[in-house]
Design a protein around this motif. Structure first.
Motif, PDB file in Angstrom:
ATOM      1  N   TRP A   1       0.837  -1.208   0.000  1.00 52.89           N
ATOM      2  CA  TRP A   1       0.000   0.000   0.000  1.00 52.89           C
ATOM      3  C   TRP A   1       0.872   1.259   0.000  1.00 52.89           C
ATOM      4  O   TRP A   1       0.546   2.246  -0.638  1.00 52.89           O
ATOM      5  CB  TRP A   1      -0.933  -0.017   1.214  1.00 52.89           C
ATOM      6  N   GLN A   2       1.958   1.218   0.747  1.00 52.79           N
ATOM      7  CA  GLN A   2       2.850   2.377   0.780  1.00 52.79           C
ATOM      8  C   GLN A   2       3.437   2.647  -0.607  1.00 52.79           C
ATOM      9  O   GLN A   2       3.491   3.785  -1.067  1.00 52.79           O
ATOM     10  CB  GLN A   2       3.977   2.160   1.786  1.00 52.79           C
ATOM     11  N   THR A   3       3.845   1.587  -1.278  1.00 50.59           N
ATOM     12  CA  THR A   3       4.413   1.740  -2.630  1.00 50.59           C
ATOM     13  C   THR A   3       3.358   2.233  -3.603  1.00 50.59           C
ATOM     14  O   THR A   3       3.611   3.122  -4.420  1.00 50.59           O
ATOM     15  CB  THR A   3       4.981   0.393  -3.112  1.00 50.59           C
ATOM     16  N   LEU A   4       2.157   1.678  -3.510  1.00 56.03           N
ATOM     17  CA  LEU A   4       1.093   2.058  -4.431  1.00 56.03           C
ATOM     18  C   LEU A   4       0.717   3.534  -4.272  1.00 56.03           C
ATOM     19  O   LEU A   4       0.607   4.265  -5.258  1.00 56.03           O
ATOM     20  CB  LEU A   4      -0.123   1.167  -4.188  1.00 56.03           C
ATOM     21  N   ILE A   5       0.531   3.985  -3.036  1.00 54.82           N
ATOM     22  CA  ILE A   5       0.125   5.371  -2.800  1.00 54.82           C
ATOM     23  C   ILE A   5       1.234   6.347  -3.175  1.00 54.82           C
ATOM     24  O   ILE A   5       0.968   7.484  -3.566  1.00 54.82           O
ATOM     25  CB  ILE A   5      -0.304   5.547  -1.330  1.00 54.82           C
TER      26      ILE A   5
ATOM     27  N   GLN B   1      -1.650  10.903  -9.878  1.00 58.29           N
ATOM     28  CA  GLN B   1      -2.313  11.426 -11.067  1.00 58.29           C
ATOM     29  C   GLN B   1      -3.766  10.980 -11.123  1.00 58.29           C
ATOM     30  O   GLN B   1      -4.651  11.755 -11.510  1.00 58.29           O
ATOM     31  CB  GLN B   1      -1.560  10.969 -12.325  1.00 58.29           C
ATOM     32  N   PHE B   2      -4.030   9.724 -10.743  1.00 58.18           N
ATOM     33  CA  PHE B   2      -5.400   9.215 -10.728  1.00 58.18           C
ATOM     34  C   PHE B   2      -6.230   9.957  -9.689  1.00 58.18           C
ATOM     35  O   PHE B   2      -7.375  10.341  -9.942  1.00 58.18           O
ATOM     36  CB  PHE B   2      -5.390   7.714 -10.425  1.00 58.18           C
ATOM     37  N   TYR B   3      -5.658  10.199  -8.517  1.00 58.19           N
ATOM     38  CA  TYR B   3      -6.360  10.902  -7.444  1.00 58.19           C
ATOM     39  C   TYR B   3      -6.689  12.329  -7.869  1.00 58.19           C
ATOM     40  O   TYR B   3      -7.796  12.820  -7.661  1.00 58.19           O
ATOM     41  CB  TYR B   3      -5.481  10.909  -6.190  1.00 58.19           C
TER      42      TYR B   3
ATOM     43  N   ASN C   1       1.467  17.989 -11.058  1.00 55.47           N
ATOM     44  CA  ASN C   1       0.827  18.918 -10.132  1.00 55.47           C
ATOM     45  C   ASN C   1       1.671  19.169  -8.892  1.00 55.47           C
ATOM     46  O   ASN C   1       1.154  19.472  -7.811  1.00 55.47           O
ATOM     47  CB  ASN C   1      -0.568  18.425  -9.721  1.00 55.47           C
ATOM     48  N   VAL C   2       2.977  19.043  -9.034  1.00 58.69           N
ATOM     49  CA  VAL C   2       3.912  19.318  -7.951  1.00 58.69           C
ATOM     50  C   VAL C   2       4.482  20.713  -8.149  1.00 58.69           C
ATOM     51  O   VAL C   2       4.935  21.066  -9.247  1.00 58.69           O
ATOM     52  CB  VAL C   2       5.056  18.275  -7.924  1.00 58.69           C
ATOM     53  N   VAL C   3       4.457  21.521  -7.089  1.00 60.36           N
ATOM     54  CA  VAL C   3       4.991  22.878  -7.177  1.00 60.36           C
ATOM     55  C   VAL C   3       6.499  22.816  -7.365  1.00 60.36           C
ATOM     56  O   VAL C   3       7.217  22.200  -6.579  1.00 60.36           O
ATOM     57  CB  VAL C   3       4.640  23.690  -5.917  1.00 60.36           C
TER      58      VAL C   3
ATOM     59  N   ILE D   1      -7.724  23.513  -0.055  1.00 60.09           N
ATOM     60  CA  ILE D   1      -6.719  22.515   0.304  1.00 60.09           C
ATOM     61  C   ILE D   1      -6.253  21.836  -0.981  1.00 60.09           C
ATOM     62  O   ILE D   1      -7.077  21.430  -1.805  1.00 60.09           O
ATOM     63  CB  ILE D   1      -7.292  21.468   1.270  1.00 60.09           C
ATOM     64  N   PRO D   2      -4.954  21.720  -1.204  1.00 58.59           N
ATOM     65  CA  PRO D   2      -4.474  21.150  -2.465  1.00 58.59           C
ATOM     66  C   PRO D   2      -4.925  19.721  -2.670  1.00 58.59           C
ATOM     67  O   PRO D   2      -5.164  18.974  -1.718  1.00 58.59           O
ATOM     68  CB  PRO D   2      -2.940  21.240  -2.335  1.00 58.59           C
ATOM     69  N   ARG D   3      -5.048  19.328  -3.942  1.00 58.37           N
ATOM     70  CA  ARG D   3      -5.490  17.973  -4.277  1.00 58.37           C
ATOM     71  C   ARG D   3      -4.473  16.932  -3.830  1.00 58.37           C
ATOM     72  O   ARG D   3      -4.827  15.806  -3.522  1.00 58.37           O
ATOM     73  CB  ARG D   3      -5.699  17.875  -5.801  1.00 58.37           C
TER      74      ARG D   3
END
Length: 451
Positions: free
Chosen positions: A90-94, A101-103, A217-219, A438-440
């Motif tokens: 789960w840690q790797t997937l998230i 990008q999907f989120y 979407n990373v500043v 709040i940022p995505r």
């Protein structure tokens, strides 16, 4: 706050052997939807927690993690990052770029679910850590207006501007700027200016804040720009700009086609398409692009058919100009009840030419409300504009002075509804509030090189 208990299940038109029924519970905090949006929930349930039914075909699933993607993408950010501790998988997937990008893509299609508040700029907390605690998503109340006010404490911080989920704050006690991410609770302190190219240190204020993001979407960088105070109309715009890429302040003196002067009661600039716009007398706005070289500025007039005398008399208190969903909008509210039109709005149709187009003008007799008390005041109430809804072009928020409440106005059906009733703030206007989302997806604050 909304406690949303959902049972997600697939539709019954899929064969049983390919069907899975999913049950899970979560908590979420979202803005209370305006009445105009509530009416459309049956056809487009885009609020987090209301979109609680989705179809999932196991037989045609692209991979074994696709169902997990679907479930996690419907949860608040805080819950998603807590689930990193479930297992290494789960840690790797998230942590994968594909999941972020999907989120984000799902958030874009259900943008109204993003937490949104109209923030009162002045904060009474003693430390920057306390400020970040207040801006955590789980700290939001259900009110559209978020206040941090304690009459027994002095003002310690001011939220100057926001950009792509980052906040620019000013510390009154330490006289320094902080750039903060309320999701990661990370902040950096900007260094002070030492040497000025154009004479002795001038007095700067009205800070603007612009950041850039990459395809994930990373500043990647940000710029802070402040303008020099003018004692009299000038043909030059004095700017001081900080760049996260260099970690330094650089001052500029840019020629203007006409003399400019700033209003007596100014405020920070508005940011539209990465360009900062400061309000000025007579001409409308002076625009500056922090990322464009060579550095230059231009003047953009306000709509020619607006009530210019009202702006002079009330120093712009009854107008609202800001960007919303790719549109630069200008809303003017009549200060007097005997004015023929109550609300008037224009869109900037051609940015390069500075051409505005009238969108609507409504009279007080056109207005309606389902709230009995507000309805009784429609013909005599004083309204002050506060903020456009960042995700809904149909909604604008105003302050009703007599009823001491914040109301939402639907441009489509010309209906006003009470959004919240704040306490302790008497001089609420667009100058002292800022819309914040709040940022995505959390992103580290770009670090400047050490001088």
């Amino acid at each position: 706050m909304a406690n949303l208990n959902s049972s997600n299940q697939i539709h019954n038109d899929i064969p049983t052997k390919n069907r899975v029924i999913i049950h899970f519970r979560f908590q979420s905090r979202v803005i209370t939807p305006p009445s105009s949006i509530k009416q459309n929930l049956s056809s487009n349930s885009s609020f987090l927690g209301l979109d609680d039914t989705f179809t999932y075909d196991i037989h045609n699933a692209p991979d074994s993690d696709s169902l997990l993607y679907e479930i996690l993408s419907r949860l608040p950010l805080k819950s998603v990052f807590k689930f990193k501790c479930v297992s290494k998988h789960w840690q790797t997937l998230i942590s994968q770029r594909s999941f972020s990008q999907f989120y984000i893509s799902r958030s874009n299609t259900a943008s109204c679910s993003l937490p949104f508040r109209i923030l009162y700029r002045y904060m009474y907390d003693r430390k920057i850590e306390d400020i970040l605690d207040r801006f955590r998503p789980e700290s939001y109340s259900s009110s559209v207006l978020y206040l941090s006010r304690d009459q027994h404490l002095d003002i310690k911080f001011k939220v100057l501007a926001v950009s792509n989920g980052l906040m620019l704050c000013w510390s009154f006690s330490n006289r320094v700027y902080h750039v903060c991410d309320p999701v990661t609770r990370q902040w950096v302190t900007l260094g002070r200016k030492k040497v000025y190219n154009y004479g002795p240190s001038p007095s700067f204020n009205w800070e603007g804040f612009v950041s850039r993001v990459n395809e994930d979407n990373v500043v990647t960088s940000y710029r802070v720009v402040r303008v020099g105070k003018l004692k009299s109309p000038s043909n030059y715009l004095s700017l001081d700009m900080y760049s996260s890429e260099t970690g330094e302040w650089v001052d500029y003196r840019l020629p203007c086609p006409n003399p400019i002067a700033f209003p007596k009661h100014g405020a920070g600039p508005i940011s539209f398409n990465g360009i900062l716009h400061w309000f000025i007398y007579d001409h409308g706005m002076v625009a500056f692009d922090p990322y464009k070289d060579p550095k230059s500025c231009r003047l953009i007039p306000f709509p020619a058919d607006r009530d210019a005398q009202s702006e002079v008399t009330h120093d712009g208190l009854y107008r609202l100009c800001d960007g919303c969903q790719g549109k630069l909008r200008f809303l003017q509210v009549a200060p007097d009840t005997d004015s023929f039109y109550c609300f008037s709005m224009w869109d900037l149709k051609d940015y390069d030419k500075g051409e505005w187009c009238s969108e609507f003008k409504v009279t007080r007799s056109d207005l309606s409300s389902s709230d009995p008390e507000l309805k009784s005041w429609l013909l005599k109430a004083t309204f002050l504009p506060l903020s456009f809804h960042p995700f809904d072009l149909d909604i604008v928020y105003l302050r009703c002075v007599e009823l001491a409440c914040v109301v939402s106005y639907s441009m489509h059906n010309r209906k006003l509804e009470v959004a919240c009733k704040p306490t302790g703030v008497d001089a609420l206007s667009w100058r002292v509030v800022v819309p914040f989302m709040i940022p995505r997806w959390p992103t580290p604050v770009p670090m400047s090189p050490v001088p």
